[in-house]
Design a protein around this motif. Structure first.
Motif, PDB file in Angstrom:
ATOM      1  N   ASN A  96       0.847  -1.195   0.000  1.00  0.00           N
ATOM      2  CA  ASN A  96       0.000   0.000   0.000  1.00  0.00           C
ATOM      3  C   ASN A  96       0.882   1.244   0.000  1.00  0.00           C
ATOM      4  OD1 ASN A  96      -2.607   1.384   2.141  1.00  0.00           O
ATOM      5  ND2 ASN A  96      -2.341   1.523  -0.031  1.00  0.00           N
ATOM      6  N   HIS A  97       1.772   1.323  -0.992  1.00  0.00           N
ATOM      7  CA  HIS A  97       2.626   2.503  -1.071  1.00  0.00           C
ATOM      8  C   HIS A  97       1.843   3.686  -1.655  1.00  0.00           C
ATOM      9  CE1 HIS A  97       3.048   0.898  -5.171  1.00  0.00           C
ATOM     10  NE2 HIS A  97       3.357   2.134  -5.523  1.00  0.00           N
ATOM     11  N   HIS A  98       2.434   4.849  -1.547  1.00  0.00           N
ATOM     12  CA  HIS A  98       1.811   6.076  -2.028  1.00  0.00           C
ATOM     13  C   HIS A  98       2.711   6.710  -3.091  1.00  0.00           C
ATOM     14  CE1 HIS A  98      -0.971   5.414   1.187  1.00  0.00           C
ATOM     15  NE2 HIS A  98      -0.012   5.498   2.087  1.00  0.00           N
ATOM     16  N   HIS A  99       2.382   7.929  -3.505  1.00  0.00           N
ATOM     17  CA  HIS A  99       3.128   8.558  -4.593  1.00  0.00           C
ATOM     18  C   HIS A  99       3.423  10.026  -4.309  1.00  0.00           C
ATOM     19  CE1 HIS A  99       1.168   5.066  -6.449  1.00  0.00           C
ATOM     20  NE2 HIS A  99       2.335   4.956  -7.030  1.00  0.00           N
ATOM     21  N   LEU A 100       4.552  10.465  -4.836  1.00  0.00           N
ATOM     22  CA  LEU A 100       4.926  11.871  -4.889  1.00  0.00           C
ATOM     23  C   LEU A 100       4.777  12.278  -6.346  1.00  0.00           C
ATOM     24  CD1 LEU A 100       8.286  11.671  -2.894  1.00  0.00           C
ATOM     25  CD2 LEU A 100       6.118  12.563  -2.043  1.00  0.00           C
ATOM     26  N   ALA A 101       4.086  13.383  -6.606  1.00  0.00           N
ATOM     27  CA  ALA A 101       3.870  13.845  -7.982  1.00  0.00           C
ATOM     28  C   ALA A 101       4.350  15.281  -8.110  1.00  0.00           C
ATOM     29  CB  ALA A 101       2.387  13.746  -8.346  1.00  0.00           C
ATOM     30  N   CYS A 102       5.182  15.530  -9.105  1.00  0.00           N
ATOM     31  CA  CYS A 102       5.702  16.873  -9.346  1.00  0.00           C
ATOM     32  C   CYS A 102       4.706  17.666 -10.183  1.00  0.00           C
ATOM     33  CB  CYS A 102       7.054  16.814 -10.050  1.00  0.00           C
ATOM     34  SG  CYS A 102       7.756  18.458 -10.338  1.00  0.00           S
ATOM     35  N   THR A 103       4.354  18.843  -9.710  1.00  0.00           N
ATOM     36  CA  THR A 103       3.424  19.701 -10.446  1.00  0.00           C
ATOM     37  C   THR A 103       4.117  20.423 -11.598  1.00  0.00           C
ATOM     38  OG1 THR A 103       3.798  21.483  -8.837  1.00  0.00           O
ATOM     39  CG2 THR A 103       1.872  20.064  -8.483  1.00  0.00           C
ATOM     40  N   GLY A 104       5.446  20.349 -11.644  1.00  0.00           N
ATOM     41  CA  GLY A 104       6.192  20.970 -12.733  1.00  0.00           C
ATOM     42  C   GLY A 104       6.361  20.041 -13.922  1.00  0.00           C
ATOM     43  N   CYS A 105       7.066  18.937 -13.710  1.00  0.00           N
ATOM     44  CA  CYS A 105       7.396  18.026 -14.809  1.00  0.00           C
ATOM     45  C   CYS A 105       6.499  16.791 -14.849  1.00  0.00           C
ATOM     46  CB  CYS A 105       8.856  17.587 -14.710  1.00  0.00           C
ATOM     47  SG  CYS A 105       9.222  16.577 -13.242  1.00  0.00           S
ATOM     48  N   HIS A 106       5.645  16.629 -13.868  1.00  0.00           N
ATOM     49  CA  HIS A 106       4.679  15.517 -13.769  1.00  0.00           C
ATOM     50  C   HIS A 106       5.324  14.164 -13.470  1.00  0.00           C
ATOM     51  CE1 HIS A 106       1.673  18.356 -15.026  1.00  0.00           C
ATOM     52  NE2 HIS A 106       2.428  18.659 -16.065  1.00  0.00           N
ATOM     53  N   ARG A 107       6.575  14.168 -13.017  1.00  0.00           N
ATOM     54  CA  ARG A 107       7.226  12.915 -12.617  1.00  0.00           C
ATOM     55  C   ARG A 107       6.517  12.374 -11.383  1.00  0.00           C
ATOM     56  NH1 ARG A 107      12.370  11.552  -9.534  1.00  0.00           N
ATOM     57  NH2 ARG A 107      12.167  13.652  -8.725  1.00  0.00           N
ATOM     58  N   VAL A 108       6.362  11.060 -11.322  1.00  0.00           N
ATOM     59  CA  VAL A 108       5.730  10.395 -10.180  1.00  0.00           C
ATOM     60  C   VAL A 108       6.707   9.368  -9.640  1.00  0.00           C
ATOM     61  CG1 VAL A 108       3.818   8.909  -9.453  1.00  0.00           C
ATOM     62  CG2 VAL A 108       3.406  10.738 -11.103  1.00  0.00           C
ATOM     63  N   VAL A 109       6.889   9.373  -8.327  1.00  0.00           N
ATOM     64  CA  VAL A 109       7.757   8.400  -7.675  1.00  0.00           C
ATOM     65  C   VAL A 109       7.019   7.765  -6.505  1.00  0.00           C
ATOM     66  CG1 VAL A 109       9.906   9.526  -8.381  1.00  0.00           C
ATOM     67  CG2 VAL A 109       8.860  10.130  -6.214  1.00  0.00           C
ATOM     68  N   ASP A 110       7.455   6.567  -6.156  1.00  0.00           N
ATOM     69  CA  ASP A 110       6.851   5.859  -5.031  1.00  0.00           C
ATOM     70  C   ASP A 110       7.366   6.411  -3.714  1.00  0.00           C
ATOM     71  OD1 ASP A 110       5.542   4.140  -6.777  1.00  0.00           O
ATOM     72  OD2 ASP A 110       7.099   2.607  -6.667  1.00  0.00           O
ATOM     73  N   VAL A 111       6.512   6.369  -2.707  1.00  0.00           N
ATOM     74  CA  VAL A 111       6.899   6.687  -1.331  1.00  0.00           C
ATOM     75  C   VAL A 111       6.250   5.626  -0.452  1.00  0.00           C
ATOM     76  CG1 VAL A 111       4.991   8.328  -0.953  1.00  0.00           C
ATOM     77  CG2 VAL A 111       7.059   8.515   0.411  1.00  0.00           C
ATOM     78  N   GLU A 112       6.981   5.164   0.514  1.00  0.00           N
ATOM     79  CA  GLU A 112       6.474   4.107   1.381  1.00  0.00           C
ATOM     80  C   GLU A 112       5.255   4.584   2.165  1.00  0.00           C
ATOM     81  OE1 GLU A 112       7.558   1.047   1.005  1.00  0.00           O
ATOM     82  OE2 GLU A 112       8.964   1.868  -0.443  1.00  0.00           O
ATOM     83  N   CYS A 113       4.571   3.622   2.740  1.00  0.00           N
ATOM     84  CA  CYS A 113       3.368   3.876   3.518  1.00  0.00           C
ATOM     85  C   CYS A 113       3.627   4.994   4.532  1.00  0.00           C
ATOM     86  CB  CYS A 113       2.977   2.585   4.230  1.00  0.00           C
ATOM     87  SG  CYS A 113       1.268   2.509   4.703  1.00  0.00           S
ATOM     88  N   VAL A 114       2.671   5.876   4.704  1.00  0.00           N
ATOM     89  CA  VAL A 114       2.826   7.050   5.545  1.00  0.00           C
ATOM     90  C   VAL A 114       3.155   6.669   6.984  1.00  0.00           C
ATOM     91  CG1 VAL A 114       1.707   9.136   6.372  1.00  0.00           C
ATOM     92  CG2 VAL A 114       1.279   8.355   4.059  1.00  0.00           C
ATOM     93  N   VAL A 115       2.328   5.860   7.608  1.00  0.00           N
ATOM     94  CA  VAL A 115       2.548   5.435   8.987  1.00  0.00           C
ATOM     95  C   VAL A 115       1.968   4.047   9.157  1.00  0.00           C
ATOM     96  CG1 VAL A 115       2.010   5.880  11.407  1.00  0.00           C
ATOM     97  CG2 VAL A 115       2.412   7.796   9.871  1.00  0.00           C
ATOM     98  N   GLY A 116       2.729   3.148   9.715  1.00  0.00           N
ATOM     99  CA  GLY A 116       2.185   1.851  10.078  1.00  0.00           C
ATOM    100  C   GLY A 116       1.954   0.926   8.908  1.00  0.00           C
ATOM    101  N   GLU A 117       0.998   0.028   9.076  1.00  0.00           N
ATOM    102  CA  GLU A 117       0.693  -0.988   8.076  1.00  0.00           C
ATOM    103  C   GLU A 117      -0.515  -0.581   7.246  1.00  0.00           C
ATOM    104  OE1 GLU A 117       0.360  -4.809   9.876  1.00  0.00           O
ATOM    105  OE2 GLU A 117       2.146  -4.509  11.091  1.00  0.00           O
ATOM    106  N   ALA A 118      -0.699  -1.261   6.118  1.00  0.00           N
ATOM    107  CA  ALA A 118      -1.824  -0.973   5.232  1.00  0.00           C
ATOM    108  C   ALA A 118      -3.120  -1.045   6.026  1.00  0.00           C
ATOM    109  CB  ALA A 118      -1.852  -1.972   4.080  1.00  0.00           C
ATOM    110  N   PRO A 119      -4.055  -0.173   5.842  1.00  0.00           N
ATOM    111  CA  PRO A 119      -4.101   0.845   4.808  1.00  0.00           C
ATOM    112  C   PRO A 119      -3.447   2.172   5.157  1.00  0.00           C
ATOM    113  CG  PRO A 119      -6.212   0.806   5.916  1.00  0.00           C
ATOM    114  CD  PRO A 119      -5.343  -0.266   6.547  1.00  0.00           C
TER     115      PRO A 119
END
Length: 155
Positions: A96-119
């Motif tokens: 249940n990873h999340h994403h970082l999205a750039c509003t400039g170039c629209h690149r998207v990268v994965d970021v680990e779960c915010v806190v704890g376990e899924a969800p």
């Protein structure tokens, strides 16, 4: 091991994954799946199409859309839909990873779960739903876009 033998083994693994998901093995499904597998990328249908048509030149963009839909529905790919962008597909599933999205170039990268376990996140009122996934996209400017913005003359 030769490159052809390695490709054959990879295609065999892909075929097994397709069968295990209840899908018929076709050249297009194998090519689309392999265009995304193991690269850690987030690609739209047109980028996948560009990769696939190098090995299957008669494949159409519409066929790629159909295969992406089938692979996503079968749980072999994850489809994300950042606001203002075309749908993106990735091979990272099963967490249940999340994403970082750039509003400039629209690149998207994965970021680990915010806190704890899924969800990762719990709504204040689940209204009877059993939550299995929380989808979060953090929007901002990547390093490269920040440097570009900082170097532009202020006018």
């Amino acid at each position: 091991m030769t490159t052809d033998a390695t490709a054959e083994l990879e295609a065999h693994g892909t075929a097994e994954r397709l069968r295990a998901a209840g899908l018929k093995v076709t050249a297009q499904r194998v090519a689309v799946f392999e265009a995304l597998s193991g690269h850690g990328e987030h690609l739209d249908a047109e980028a996948v199409f560009e990769r696939v048509r190098t090995c299957l030149p008669t494949t159409s963009l519409q066929a790629v859309y159909g295969v992406l839909g089938a692979l996503s529905t079968a749980g072999l790919l994850r489809k994300i839909e950042p606001a203002g962008s075309p749908a993106l597909y990735e091979s990272r599933i099963g967490d249940n990873h999340h994403h970082l999205a750039c509003t400039g170039c629209h690149r998207v990268v994965d970021v680990e779960c915010v806190v704890g376990e899924a969800p990762c996140l719990t709504p204040s009122n689940a209204d009877g739903f059993q939550i299995h996934t929380a989808e979060v996209t953090f929007w901002g400017l990547c390093d490269a876009c920040q440097r570009t913005t900082a170097s532009e003359p202020q006018g």
